[in-house]
Write a protein that holds these residues in place. Structure first.
Motif, PDB file in Angstrom:
ATOM      1  N   GLU A  22       0.844  -1.197   0.000  1.00 11.96           N
ATOM      2  CA  GLU A  22       0.000   0.000   0.000  1.00 11.96           C
ATOM      3  C   GLU A  22       0.880   1.247   0.000  1.00 11.96           C
ATOM      4  O   GLU A  22       1.865   1.329   0.725  1.00 11.96           O
ATOM      5  CB  GLU A  22      -0.920   0.014   1.219  1.00 11.96           C
TER       6      GLU A  22
ATOM      7  N   TYR B  68      -0.502   0.581  -4.575  1.00 12.06           N
ATOM      8  CA  TYR B  68      -1.931   0.892  -4.607  1.00 12.06           C
ATOM      9  C   TYR B  68      -2.315   1.800  -3.442  1.00 12.06           C
ATOM     10  O   TYR B  68      -1.546   1.968  -2.480  1.00 12.06           O
ATOM     11  CB  TYR B  68      -2.758  -0.395  -4.535  1.00 12.06           C
ATOM     12  N   THR B  69      -3.512   2.365  -3.547  1.00 10.58           N
ATOM     13  CA  THR B  69      -4.135   3.106  -2.451  1.00 10.58           C
ATOM     14  C   THR B  69      -5.536   2.537  -2.236  1.00 10.58           C
ATOM     15  O   THR B  69      -6.103   1.909  -3.135  1.00 10.58           O
ATOM     16  CB  THR B  69      -4.232   4.603  -2.779  1.00 10.58           C
ATOM     17  N   MET B  70      -6.082   2.751  -1.040  1.00 12.18           N
ATOM     18  CA  MET B  70      -7.432   2.283  -0.750  1.00 12.18           C
ATOM     19  C   MET B  70      -8.420   3.425  -0.958  1.00 12.18           C
ATOM     20  O   MET B  70      -8.232   4.526  -0.440  1.00 12.18           O
ATOM     21  CB  MET B  70      -7.530   1.773   0.692  1.00 12.18           C
ATOM     22  N   GLU B  71      -9.468   3.172  -1.723  1.00 18.12           N
ATOM     23  CA  GLU B  71     -10.514   4.161  -1.962  1.00 18.12           C
ATOM     24  C   GLU B  71     -11.860   3.494  -1.735  1.00 18.12           C
ATOM     25  O   GLU B  71     -12.236   2.584  -2.472  1.00 18.12           O
ATOM     26  CB  GLU B  71     -10.420   4.711  -3.391  1.00 18.12           C
ATOM     27  N   ASN B  72     -12.566   3.965  -0.692  1.00 20.18           N
ATOM     28  CA  ASN B  72     -13.869   3.399  -0.333  1.00 20.18           C
ATOM     29  C   ASN B  72     -13.800   1.886  -0.124  1.00 20.18           C
ATOM     30  O   ASN B  72     -14.696   1.136  -0.512  1.00 20.18           O
ATOM     31  CB  ASN B  72     -14.913   3.728  -1.405  1.00 20.18           C
TER      32      ASN B  72
ATOM     33  N   PRO C 112      -9.053  -1.503  -3.192  1.00 21.44           N
ATOM     34  CA  PRO C 112      -7.692  -1.136  -3.602  1.00 21.44           C
ATOM     35  C   PRO C 112      -7.680  -0.637  -5.046  1.00 21.44           C
ATOM     36  O   PRO C 112      -8.324  -1.219  -5.920  1.00 21.44           O
ATOM     37  CB  PRO C 112      -6.912  -2.444  -3.456  1.00 21.44           C
ATOM     38  N   GLN C 113      -6.949   0.443  -5.273  1.00 22.66           N
ATOM     39  CA  GLN C 113      -6.826   1.015  -6.614  1.00 22.66           C
ATOM     40  C   GLN C 113      -5.347   1.154  -6.942  1.00 22.66           C
ATOM     41  O   GLN C 113      -4.579   1.698  -6.150  1.00 22.66           O
ATOM     42  CB  GLN C 113      -7.501   2.395  -6.675  1.00 22.66           C
TER      43      GLN C 113
ATOM     44  N   TRP D 164     -13.088  -7.224  -4.936  1.00 25.95           N
ATOM     45  CA  TRP D 164     -12.548  -5.950  -5.416  1.00 25.95           C
ATOM     46  C   TRP D 164     -12.844  -5.779  -6.908  1.00 25.95           C
ATOM     47  O   TRP D 164     -11.936  -5.885  -7.743  1.00 25.95           O
ATOM     48  CB  TRP D 164     -11.026  -5.884  -5.221  1.00 25.95           C
TER      49      TRP D 164
ATOM     50  N   GLN E 157     -10.874   1.173 -15.550  1.00 27.78           N
ATOM     51  CA  GLN E 157      -9.529   0.764 -15.159  1.00 27.78           C
ATOM     52  C   GLN E 157      -9.157  -0.628 -15.666  1.00 27.78           C
ATOM     53  O   GLN E 157      -8.051  -1.099 -15.433  1.00 27.78           O
ATOM     54  CB  GLN E 157      -9.390   0.803 -13.634  1.00 27.78           C
TER      55      GLN E 157
END
Length: 563
Positions: A409, A413-417, A420-421, A459, A465
């Motif tokens: 992380e 990636y980052t966590m959005e809602n 993972p994105q 996910w 994307q």
């Protein structure tokens, strides 16, 4: 004096230990500590220090090593797992027969600490070899550990067909012991069942040159006509050498895709023919299948080496466009970084889908839970079973799965809602060069260690994307949706037959598929049919017809049996 001195030293030691325990207890909050690194490379879970341990791991799948990172021990994912569990894996894979490798390790007593292998049933193939090894005490019984490792406990109970769980995974012969940990199993929902998209795939540029629409090729006759046109069309691979009209991946996998017209939606070893139940080995369809394959081989329409290709040879043929048509999965992991980069016009298209004997499309058939899957097992001689189980349990935790699929992380990636994105620059690098993703450690865990889970369900990737390859894979799935049959397989009824064990003993040395493939290369059609009939007669002599009658009688007493 010496005794008093020893007592004094012991007393001081005990006091020091008590002080240490008191200080440790006072410094905590009563909660279990997060796993983290401590001095000298040791890891720490709760208040227990975990010493570093290196374990051997075998992927007993032909070509399974393709997903291994180049740096097995120091890629980012492996480093993070070592911080959390103290475990380092030495990865090994094979490029030969899975059954052969399993027989070798069990016969020699050189079973690696952790093994991942195919387990389709306990009555034949790899599963039979694995079961025999378990009964001989070569596999570790993990039953005493399940309560300690809840994620492993979930793996052995979730996403598994009820009948397969009862009769194969937890065979009555195991007497309540648990030896196998399923992987690649769904999370218990129909949406999580993975669609492997098996089919026939033809080079798009060749179809275009012949003015043939991929969707129009849906029967064996149409396929044959297309192969003749390809053979006579002078088509070349990327090196300018003649193409092979049709072929497969390693060891003939999966030549069955070329024989879809004689298939059916089946979940058992039995077929209903003219109101009578027969065992699959006795089907007259095998004569037609045999003669069709011989025609393809004799007329130069099928790769003569297909049935003894190594994974290396097969991949070379695939990624150079040498196979005009191949039968298997779409093989996008290999093609997107090779042929599709250098020669995008050669991108393979799904033929049909091919129709089965009922005129329906040939597609993947499943029960609500999976029957047959890869499994992990541990050597009975493993020195540190907790280390292996700690590793497997961790990568199947919420945190471990995020690591396995997305990496670090903030780095990957980052966590959005809660989803993972990928960081955009990282995603682009991985999309452009999948080997970078592999070498970051992001390929080998999902396919060989994780089960009772679906990353697509947990996910879902936003539409904007998805890579072009994800969209291509999904387009195949739309054309070949999974067919779910919520029945108990009739194959399990045969195990109640009083002569079942005698039948198994009599047929254990028979390999129907090997004899069938041998018949492909017989000197004449009659000799080929003789080879086929001979192996069918051996099954008859073992009592296969009597067994089918027994199963039919038992099935008539129930309303939940499927064939």
């Amino acid at each position: 004096m010496r005794k008093n001195r020893r007592r004094s030293v012991l007393g001081i030691t005990l006091i020091a230990l008590l002080l240490l325990v008191t200080m440790t207890a006072c410094s905590g909050t009563g909660k279990k500590e997060e796993t983290g690194t401590v001095d000298k490379g040791t890891s720490k879970t709760g208040t227990e220090e975990i010493k570093p341990v290196t374990l051997s791991f075998l992927s007993a799948w032909n070509g399974g090593g393709a997903a291994f990172p180049q740096d097995q021990k120091n890629n980012p994912v492996a480093q993070k797992i070592r911080e959390k569990t103290g475990v380092t894996l030495n990865l090994e894979s094979i490029t030969t027969s899975e059954v052969e490798k399993l027989n070798t390790i069990f016969a020699s007593g050189t079973v690696p600490d952790i093994v991942n292998a195919p387990f389709w049933s306990t009555t034949g193939g790899e599963g039979q070899v694995i079961k025999k090894a378990a009964m001989e005490g070569q596999l570790l019984d993990i039953t005493p550990y399940l309560d300690k490792y809840p994620n492993i406990k979930r793996l052995v109970t979730t996403g598994i067909a009820k009948d397969f769980a009862e009769f194969d995974l937890n065979s009555p012969d195991f007497k309540g012991k648990t030896y196998l940990i399923p992987t690649e199993t769904p999370d218990g929902t129909p949406e999580s069942i993975h669609n492997w998209n098996y089919g026939l795939f033809a080079r798009g540029d060749i179809l275009k040159a012949l003015n043939v629409k991929a969707e129009d090729i849906d029967t064996e006759d149409k396929l044959y006509d297309l192969l003749v046109k390809i053979r006579d069309g002078g088509f070349k691979d990327i090196g300018g050498k003649p193409v092979i009209p049709a072929g497969t991946m390693w060891n003939g996998w999966d030549y069955g895709q070329f024989l879809a017209g004689w298939s059916d939606y089946s979940i058992s070893d039995f077929r209903e023919v003219d109101g009578k139940l027969i065992h699959w080995t006795q089907s007259k369809d095998y004569e037609a299948k045999l003669l069709y394959m011989r025609k393809l081989l004799k007329e130069g329409l099928f790769d003569l080496e297909a049935f003894n290709n190594t994974s290396t040879t097969a991949n070379e043929k695939l990624t150079t466009g040498k196979l005009a048509i191949f039968g298997a999965q779409p093989m996008l992991a290999d093609l997107q970084k090779t042929l599709y980069k250098t020669n995008p016009e050669m991108q393979y298209e799904l033929l049909g889908p091919m129709k089965n004997k009922n005129g329906d499309i040939r597609t993947q058939v499943e029960k609500p839970g999976r029957s047959g899957f890869p499994v992990l097992f541990l050597s009975a001689n493993i020195k540190d079973p907790d280390a292996a189980l700690r590793y497997i349990d961790y990568v199947n935790s919420d945190e471990g799965r995020l690591l396995a699929y997305f990496g670090i992380e903030g780095t990957n990636y980052t966590m959005e809602n809660g989803i993972p994105q990928w960081i955009p620059d990282v995603k682009k690098q991985f999309d452009d060069n999948p080997d970078l993703k592999r070498d970051a450690g992001l390929n080998y865990l999902p396919g060989r260690f994780i089960g009772a889970f679906s990353n697509d369900v947990t996910w879902p990737t936003p539409e904007d994307q998805k890579t072009k390859w994800q969209k291509l894979e999904e387009s195949f799935s739309v054309k070949m949706p999974i067919k779910i049959i919520d029945k108990v397989s009739a194959s399990y009824l045969e195990r109640e037959w009083p002569k079942y064990q005698d039948f198994i003993s009599s047929t254990s040395s028979l390999n129907f598929d090997d004899e069938f493939k041998k018949a492909f290369f017989a000197a004449s059609d009659q000799e080929a049919l003789n080879i086929l009939h001979k192996v069918q007669e051996k099954f008859k002599a073992a009592g296969v017809d009597e067994m089918a009658e027994f199963v039919a009688q038992k099935a008539a007493e129930r309303d939940d049996i499927g064939f």
